[in-house]
Design a protein around this motif. Structure first.
Motif, mmCIF file in Angstrom:
data_model
loop_
_atom_site.group_PDB
_atom_site.id
_atom_site.type_symbol
_atom_site.label_atom_id
_atom_site.label_comp_id
_atom_site.label_asym_id
_atom_site.label_seq_id
_atom_site.Cartn_x
_atom_site.Cartn_y
_atom_site.Cartn_z
ATOM 1 N N ALA A 95 -19.099 17.803 -9.305
ATOM 2 C CA ALA A 95 -20.180 18.793 -9.355
ATOM 3 C C ALA A 95 -20.241 19.613 -8.079
ATOM 4 O O ALA A 95 -20.523 20.811 -8.115
ATOM 5 C CB ALA A 95 -21.514 18.096 -9.587
ATOM 6 N N GLY B 19 -25.315 15.902 -11.125
ATOM 7 C CA GLY B 19 -24.671 17.205 -11.296
ATOM 8 C C GLY B 19 -23.974 17.454 -12.618
ATOM 9 O O GLY B 19 -23.421 18.537 -12.814
ATOM 10 N N ALA B 20 -23.974 16.485 -13.552
ATOM 11 C CA ALA B 20 -23.405 16.769 -14.870
ATOM 12 C C ALA B 20 -24.303 17.783 -15.583
ATOM 13 O O ALA B 20 -25.511 17.807 -15.354
ATOM 14 C CB ALA B 20 -23.315 15.490 -15.694
ATOM 15 N N ASP B 21 -23.703 18.639 -16.422
ATOM 16 C CA ASP B 21 -24.495 19.625 -17.159
ATOM 17 C C ASP B 21 -24.828 19.157 -18.562
ATOM 18 O O ASP B 21 -25.850 19.505 -19.118
ATOM 19 C CB ASP B 21 -23.737 20.947 -17.240
ATOM 20 C CG ASP B 21 -23.485 21.487 -15.862
ATOM 21 O OD1 ASP B 21 -24.462 21.860 -15.209
ATOM 22 O OD2 ASP B 21 -22.321 21.505 -15.423
ATOM 23 N N LYS B 22 -23.902 18.432 -19.147
ATOM 24 C CA LYS B 22 -24.124 17.893 -20.488
ATOM 25 C C LYS B 22 -23.551 16.480 -20.497
ATOM 26 O O LYS B 22 -22.755 16.116 -19.642
ATOM 27 C CB LYS B 22 -23.373 18.694 -21.547
ATOM 28 C CG LYS B 22 -23.569 20.191 -21.504
ATOM 29 C CD LYS B 22 -22.807 20.855 -22.653
ATOM 30 C CE LYS B 22 -22.371 22.245 -22.302
ATOM 31 N NZ LYS B 22 -21.590 22.913 -23.341
ATOM 32 N N ILE C 143 -16.920 22.267 -8.332
ATOM 33 C CA ILE C 143 -16.553 23.258 -9.346
ATOM 34 C C ILE C 143 -17.740 24.123 -9.757
ATOM 35 O O ILE C 143 -18.894 23.701 -9.659
ATOM 36 C CB ILE C 143 -15.918 22.623 -10.606
ATOM 37 C CG1 ILE C 143 -16.907 21.741 -11.335
ATOM 38 C CG2 ILE C 143 -14.658 21.850 -10.238
ATOM 39 C CD1 ILE C 143 -16.406 21.292 -12.695
ATOM 40 N N ASN C 144 -17.440 25.354 -10.181
ATOM 41 C CA ASN C 144 -18.514 26.285 -10.518
ATOM 42 C C ASN C 144 -18.531 26.656 -12.000
ATOM 43 O O ASN C 144 -18.930 27.740 -12.376
ATOM 44 C CB ASN C 144 -18.410 27.541 -9.641
ATOM 45 C CG ASN C 144 -17.040 28.186 -9.725
ATOM 46 O OD1 ASN C 144 -16.257 27.878 -10.625
ATOM 47 N ND2 ASN C 144 -16.738 29.087 -8.816
ATOM 48 N N ILE C 145 -18.066 25.731 -12.838
ATOM 49 C CA ILE C 145 -18.169 25.909 -14.290
ATOM 50 C C ILE C 145 -18.847 24.663 -14.880
ATOM 51 O O ILE C 145 -18.924 23.637 -14.214
ATOM 52 C CB ILE C 145 -16.778 26.129 -14.936
ATOM 53 C CG1 ILE C 145 -15.844 24.955 -14.635
ATOM 54 C CG2 ILE C 145 -16.166 27.451 -14.471
ATOM 55 C CD1 ILE C 145 -14.538 24.994 -15.402
ATOM 56 N N PRO C 146 -19.347 24.772 -16.097
ATOM 57 C CA PRO C 146 -20.074 23.639 -16.678
ATOM 58 C C PRO C 146 -19.193 22.439 -16.937
ATOM 59 O O PRO C 146 -18.001 22.608 -17.228
ATOM 60 C CB PRO C 146 -20.583 24.184 -18.022
ATOM 61 C CG PRO C 146 -20.240 25.602 -18.064
ATOM 62 C CD PRO C 146 -19.291 25.924 -16.994
ATOM 63 N N PHE C 147 -19.759 21.266 -16.830
ATOM 64 C CA PHE C 147 -18.994 20.099 -17.233
ATOM 65 C C PHE C 147 -19.811 19.020 -17.910
ATOM 66 O O PHE C 147 -20.982 18.827 -17.654
ATOM 67 C CB PHE C 147 -18.127 19.555 -16.099
ATOM 68 C CG PHE C 147 -18.845 18.754 -15.051
ATOM 69 C CD1 PHE C 147 -19.584 19.386 -14.078
ATOM 70 C CD2 PHE C 147 -18.745 17.380 -15.023
ATOM 71 C CE1 PHE C 147 -20.225 18.661 -13.092
ATOM 72 C CE2 PHE C 147 -19.381 16.632 -14.039
ATOM 73 C CZ PHE C 147 -20.125 17.276 -13.073
ATOM 74 N N GLU D 159 -14.864 25.404 -19.237
ATOM 75 C CA GLU D 159 -15.712 24.232 -19.182
ATOM 76 C C GLU D 159 -14.784 23.047 -18.954
ATOM 77 O O GLU D 159 -13.586 23.152 -19.200
ATOM 78 C CB GLU D 159 -16.390 24.096 -20.557
ATOM 79 C CG GLU D 159 -17.735 23.477 -20.550
ATOM 80 C CD GLU D 159 -18.461 23.674 -21.891
ATOM 81 O OE1 GLU D 159 -18.521 24.814 -22.390
ATOM 82 O OE2 GLU D 159 -18.924 22.671 -22.411
ATOM 83 N N ARG E 189 -14.095 29.142 -26.175
ATOM 84 C CA ARG E 189 -13.912 28.394 -24.926
ATOM 85 C C ARG E 189 -12.648 27.528 -24.935
ATOM 86 O O ARG E 189 -12.341 26.887 -25.934
ATOM 87 C CB ARG E 189 -15.112 27.457 -24.715
ATOM 88 C CG ARG E 189 -16.381 28.150 -24.301
ATOM 89 C CD ARG E 189 -17.560 27.196 -24.330
ATOM 90 N NE ARG E 189 -18.034 26.948 -25.677
ATOM 91 C CZ ARG E 189 -18.696 25.857 -26.050
ATOM 92 N NH1 ARG E 189 -18.938 24.897 -25.183
ATOM 93 N NH2 ARG E 189 -19.110 25.724 -27.295
#
Lengths: 195, 252
Positions: free
Chosen positions: B70, B96-99, B73-77, B46, B5
């Motif tokens: 969030a 909307g955070a992923d991690k 964008i359409n990728i993890p953040f 990411e 990545r």
């Protein structure tokens, strides 16, 4: 079109809702049985642990509701895993929709969880209309669905596993379409528009 | 095949993207939402957002920013900076955070990692470590954005954190950060070789070859950089083409 996202204690629902917004679809996040039953499309998301998630579904009377749904249902990540027969995560009995078991990745060489972008192949579902073999999706998982007769896409990590499952009106993907760029948007659009 | 990545990092101060050299002398690098959208379109795998002025009164601004990112964008953040409780994380994930990434607070209270992993799952918990190689040749953990030295070796802390439930390690070498002389290969390799979770290498990227080196020689799972992307010294599509030609697995 009424889209319901099932709310339960392990779901990371906000990013799914944002992803639907980006393709022009509004949705409600709910654990209300009637709202779920009356929706045209249902998304069963999930990030977290199988045990507490199944417990929550039982406590809120959602198990039978989900299994009896007749409209299209899309399980994502943990959501998909909960739609299988059994999960090794916490030795948990699941919903038994897909004929597949959830097992833990174990390898002396590969990192667990698998985190990142991996590709899918043997695509056999309307979910993947417009995609090509080898397209990349974003995946985070320590557990995987073994290959079964319901497998409609595969991914290799240590060995091949089910990237997607499908049976009757039920669809499930191990990866996160809401975080998988244009490929993920295509899959969500297919679920909303073409099923 | 799982790919390596490429992760642009946005250091956020008062709602703007900034970048320092060796953790100091900060410059403005633009609007974070615009940069996030650009990187996402360019094929970043990411994004990482680190709020470097995460004081209590500024947290609301950060949450608003997380929401805007969030939605776009359409990728993890991943969001980090000043996170010290389950409640902090709940708010960020709900927006909307992923991690999330934790650093100083986790070092001071390792139970935090356990609590976060139990509530949100390990996949959500990134442990950020700022590390510096001292005259004795050992890498030590630094806290408070690199201002406070500890006597703990980086390998020991990383192992302890993974045992407590950290799902990824974001390793920043203070010796290399901002120098553009390449990543810290030795400590990255040491962590990647001994931990069962992915390691993100950070600090020192200056050329495409540095990325190849950190993936191939140090076995990093991901590589993070900031200024070279913000100032367009390296563009992500060209970097990924280069890595692909060098037979490093990347998503094109």
């Amino acid at each position: 079109m009424k889209v319901a996202i099932i709310k339960y204690n392990a779901g990371n629902v906000q990013s799914v809702q944002y992803a639907l917004q980006r393709i022009g679809v509004s949705s409600v996040v709910t654990d209300d049985a009637e709202t779920i039953q009356k929706a045209d499309k249902i998304i069963f998301p999930g990030v977290g642990h199988a045990g507490p998630a199944m417990q929550y579904l039982h406590q809120n009377g959602l198990v039978k509701i989900i299994v009896d749904l007749k409209q299209p249902v899309l399980g994502i990540c943990l959501g998909m895993q909960l739609m299988c027969t059994h999960s090794a995560e916490g030795d948990t009995s699941c919903l038994g929709i897909f004929d597949s078991e959830i097992r833990l990745f174990e390898s002396p060489v590969c990192k667990v969880p698998q985190v990142g972008w991996n590709n899918m192949y043997d695509l056999k579902s309307v979910l993947f209309t417009g995609l090509i073999e080898g397209d990349f999706v974003y995946t985070v998982n320590s557990y995987y669905a073994a290959l079964s007769k319901d497998t409609v896409a595969k991914t290799d990590y240590i060995f091949p596993y089910s990237a997607a499952l499908q049976k009757n009106n039920f669809y499930g993907v191990q990866f996160h379409p809401e975080k998988s760029g244009i490929t993920g948007e295509t899959i969500l659009k297919n679920f909303i528009q073409n099923i | 095949m799982l790919t390596k990545r490429i992760i642009p990092c946005l250091d956020i101060k008062d709602g703007r993207t900034v970048k320092g050299i060796n953790f100091e002398s900060i410059r403005d690098a633009g609007d974070p939402v615009e940069l996030a959208m650009l990187y996402s379109q360019q094929g970043a795998d990411e994004l990482v957002f680190l709020d470097i002025t995460a004081t209590v009164e500024k947290r609301k601004t950060l949450v608003e920013l997380v929401k805007r990112i969030a939605a776009n964008i359409n990728i993890p953040f991943t969001v980090g900076g000043g996170i010290s409780s389950v409640d902090d994380v709940t708010v960020l994930l709900q927006n909307g955070a992923d991690k999330i990434s934790v650093n100083t607070a986790a070092y001071k209270n390792p139970e935090l990692i356990k609590d976060l992993a139990n509530v949100f799952g390990s996949q959500c918990v990134v442990l950020a470590i700022d590390t510096k190689k001292e005259a004795d040749g050992e890498w030590y953990v630094y806290l408070h954005g690199g201002r406070t030295k500890t006597a703990t070796k980086t390998t020991d802390w990383a192992k302890q954190a993974v045992d407590a439930g950290a799902g990824e390690i974001l390793l920043t070498s203070m010796n290399n950060d901002g120098t553009k002389n390449g990543f810290a290969l030795d400590i990255t390799a040491a962590l990647s070789g001994s931990l069962r979770v992915p390691v993100i290498a950070s600090g020192g990227a200056g050329t495409c070859a540095h990325f190849k080196e950190v993936f191939e020689t140090a076995h990093a799972d991901a590589a993070l950089a900031a200024s070279i992307f913000h100032y367009k010294e390296i563009e992500i599509p060209a970097l990924k083409q280069y890595l692909f030609q060098q037979k490093i697995p990347v998503r094109l």
